[in-house]
Write an enzyme that holds these catalytic residues in place. Sequence first.
Site, PDB file in Angstrom:
ATOM      1  CG  HIS A 261      -1.735  -1.238   1.367  1.00 18.93           C
ATOM      2  ND1 HIS A 261      -2.877  -1.490   0.644  1.00 18.93           N
ATOM      3  CD2 HIS A 261      -1.522  -2.325   2.149  1.00 18.93           C
ATOM      4  CE1 HIS A 261      -3.355  -2.678   0.983  1.00 18.93           C
ATOM      5  NE2 HIS A 261      -2.546  -3.215   1.883  1.00 18.93           N
TER       6      HIS A 261
ATOM      7  CB  SER B 240      15.561  17.048 -18.826  1.00 22.50           C
ATOM      8  OG  SER B 240      14.788  18.241 -18.874  1.00 22.50           O
TER       9      SER B 240
END
Length: 476
Positions: free
Chosen positions: A173, A298
């Site tokens: 979770h 990038s």
Amino acid sequence: MQNDPAFFSLHATSPVDGRYADKTAPLQAYFSEWALMRYRVRVEAEYFIALCQSGLGALKDFPKERFQDLRNLYVSFSDQDALQIKQTERTTNHDVKAVEYFIKAKFEEWGLQRFEEFVHFGLTSQDINNTAQPLMLKEALENVILPALQGIIGQIGQKAAEWAEVGMLARTHGQPASPTVLGKEMLVFVERLHGQLELLRRIPHGAKFGGATGNLNAHYAAFPYTDWVDFANRFVNGNLGLQRYQTTTQIEHYDNAAALFDAMRRINTILIDFCRDVWTYISMDYFKQQIKKGEVGSSAMPHKVNPIDFENAEGNFGMADAIFGHLSSKLPVSRLQRDLTDSTVCRNIGVPFAHSLIGYKSLEKGIGKLLLNRPRIENDLEENRAVVAEAIQTVLRSVGFEHPYEALKDLTRTGNKIGKEDILRFVENLAVDKETKERLLRIEPGNYTGVYGLEPRRIKERLAQCGVQLPQNPAE
């Protein structure tokens, strides 16, 4: 410039034949228009040879030495042959008939035109398509897709073995959970992929071969005393290596093909799961990536090394699965004895395999760039000592301590960070014997890793059972 292969991909509509053409090139021999023509010629040629070998009186004088010439039509199939067939198709407006005329023209060149009406004898176009296409699919899987998949499984397996003793904080979770072993987490994917690959290999490649409506009407009308069902079975199963459906309409059911597409979709879904896990590990700094000189991560941020290989793979697997899903739900549905909707859809069978192959190659590149950041993994374990609470309360249960879960809950759910000293004080204040306290104090996040932490050899043993071959270590 026009000699550069990249030039010819600039105007491609689809990236599988454009941007990624170098990655999908091995599939051109199986899923291109050229390949479909070649496989149709192959089926027609082998069918004629099988008719000659069946004992039909009308073909008893066909010269057996011409069998190799017939086979050479597809063995040496050329671009010029394909263009000739396409030229004929402009007149016939029927692709399979154009292949038939191509072969008949060869019979005329060889002076054997008296036998040419046994080319495509008694068949409908789907007897050719529904044997050629399964054969293309079968050989594409065997020669391109399965080796690529096996390579990915082997690569993940290598990492599982390499990281067999790397303890790691698990997250369920998204929250810190009982520690695990990084190699075991890689093994999870090896085992899943191996299992689905075994299921994929068991799916027969079904083929339809039975005349206009599946009953071999024309064959029995022409030669009523020949066992044409037996002939068709022997030809499809023996000569072509496929599995003939016994009862069909004009076209095959595509049920086995649908099962195959669904199997491919499950495999790709597992790989999407893998991509997302590794992407997340990279974002957590568990992995760094090898930097290739000259590459840009990038356009704006010079520091970035993005996990683009895993993102590219995930995107392509998603594209593949969407198309596989349509193929598996559409192809088995056809109105009455036949409609034409399968024809145009079947021409796209190679597309999801192309996207899959792009994904495999991206994964191969991405996995090869992974660098383990062990200090970050160890620090994460140290920073989350509360995860040993499960171990402590379970040991306390085993010695009869009352309400151990509740005691650990009170310790670990205060909202404060639990450090080594907190665990030490808690254990020292427990009303248990000295031996139990010593046992509890030996529990650390780094050694609370279960069976794979205690016996890392199990990872390599399981890898071997999954067919992963590891390099021999001379020290072992």
